[in-house]
Write a protein that holds these residues in place. Sequence first.
Motif, short mmCIF file in Angstrom:
data_model
loop_
_atom_site.label_atom_id
_atom_site.label_comp_id
_atom_site.label_asym_id
_atom_site.label_seq_id
_atom_site.Cartn_x
_atom_site.Cartn_y
_atom_site.Cartn_z
N GLU A 188 -45.47 37.12 37.18
CA GLU A 188 -46.09 38.00 38.17
C GLU A 188 -45.24 39.24 38.41
O GLU A 188 -45.76 40.36 38.47
N GLU A 189 -43.93 39.07 38.50
CA GLU A 189 -43.05 40.22 38.71
C GLU A 189 -43.12 41.19 37.53
O GLU A 189 -43.15 42.41 37.71
N ILE A 294 -40.36 38.10 23.78
CA ILE A 294 -39.61 37.99 25.04
C ILE A 294 -39.61 36.53 25.47
O ILE A 294 -40.66 35.91 25.62
N ILE A 295 -38.42 35.97 25.65
CA ILE A 295 -38.30 34.58 26.13
C ILE A 295 -37.69 34.60 27.52
O ILE A 295 -36.69 35.28 27.77
N MET A 296 -38.33 33.86 28.42
CA MET A 296 -37.96 33.92 29.83
C MET A 296 -37.60 32.54 30.37
O MET A 296 -37.53 31.56 29.63
N THR A 297 -37.38 32.47 31.64
CA THR A 297 -36.91 31.27 32.33
C THR A 297 -37.67 30.01 31.93
O THR A 297 -38.89 30.04 31.77
N GLY A 298 -36.96 28.91 31.74
CA GLY A 298 -37.62 27.67 31.39
C GLY A 298 -36.66 26.58 30.96
O GLY A 298 -35.57 26.87 30.44
N ASP A 323 -28.57 35.06 35.32
CA ASP A 323 -28.56 35.24 36.76
C ASP A 323 -29.96 35.33 37.35
O ASP A 323 -30.18 34.93 38.50
N SER A 324 -30.91 35.85 36.59
CA SER A 324 -32.27 36.01 37.13
C SER A 324 -33.21 34.87 36.76
O SER A 324 -34.36 34.86 37.17
N VAL A 344 -31.67 41.00 29.21
CA VAL A 344 -31.88 41.88 30.38
C VAL A 344 -32.25 41.05 31.59
O VAL A 344 -32.69 39.90 31.48
N THR A 345 -32.11 41.64 32.76
CA THR A 345 -32.51 40.98 34.00
C THR A 345 -34.03 40.97 34.12
O THR A 345 -34.72 41.76 33.48
N LEU A 346 -34.54 40.08 34.93
CA LEU A 346 -35.99 39.95 35.10
C LEU A 346 -36.62 41.28 35.50
O LEU A 346 -37.68 41.65 34.98
#
Length: 355
Positions: A188-189, A294-298, A323-324, A344-346
């Motif tokens: 969402e962000e 892009i791979i994100m939090t999980g 950190d994010s 990179v940060t979120l």
Amino acid sequence: MKSIQVLVVDDSAVVRQVLTALIDATPGMEVMHAAADPLLAMERMRRQWPDVIVLDVEMPRMDGITFLRKIMTERPTPVVICSTLTEQGAKTTLEALAAGAVAIVTKPKLGLKQFLTDAADDLVTTVREAARANVRRLAPRREAAPLQPVAKLTADAILPPGAGRAMTQTTERVVAIGTSTGGTQALEEVLTALPRVCPGIVIVQHMPEKFTAAFASRLDSVCRIAVKEAEHNDRVLPGRALIAPGGKHMVLRRSGAQYHVDVVDGPLVNRHRPSVDVLFRSVAKCAGANAVGIIMTGMGDDGAAGLLEMHNAGARTVAQDEDSCVVFGMPKEAIKRGGVDKTVTLSAIWREIGA
């Protein structure tokens, strides 16, 4: 080493009994209390605060979402939602994720005791991983997958690896995003920050069947771009994001200079369906250097192998920084395997989509 203290809050005596037995039988964790509703839970929490809360949504006296919001405002704590999988319940459970829940465990209306017993390994793994989550990243904002004990398959179960680099560049670019725990808020962000004009986006968010349609609809209502649950043969268009439907894999297909998605059945890959590895492999094969991965939090490592394949096929690859992340598992594994060009940060990820 201190054991993980778990609070179970569910109005079903069967759920409380089975979850307590499963958790207490697991080394390194124990149920400190099992409450029939949030008011009883709060009485116990005044004396001892849990490390993880396993929470139902529909309960008497106070619903789970109100309780969750209260917890995340006063003292952020990892919460795993244990909810019955229904069309109606999907939107309610998404509200819980938006309010700061770490993960979803889906429970059926029938055969509940047998289901919870069969899913014991994955259930306790979810609780253990939730205890490590960076819950401060899950503060309430504007407002996980059915658990099955199965062998861990790779993307080979759905489609073979590519033979080399994909065909030459075209004017159409594709952005592929993979995420899991903490991803509903993170997506969402990212997506709300995008302008109307941006490359076409394909997304795998680990989420159960019936939940992804409600999730896509909610994102569509708050984003400038269009967001929808993917359907078979949907075209990947600039200014639109397609989210893989829960319970199905999504693969990219190229037709001339255009890209489409296929929604396909198949076994769980990395214990997930949809799988990030399956999507990323198809993007590596069909789009190559035309793509951004892009791979994100999980939790876990789904997507790490696929991102490396995208990197080797000439795509630009990005990982969310530690950190994010709510859970740094997926990005960490992708970095370890050498498939990440940039971390990179979120808050900066949306810029990578249009770069």
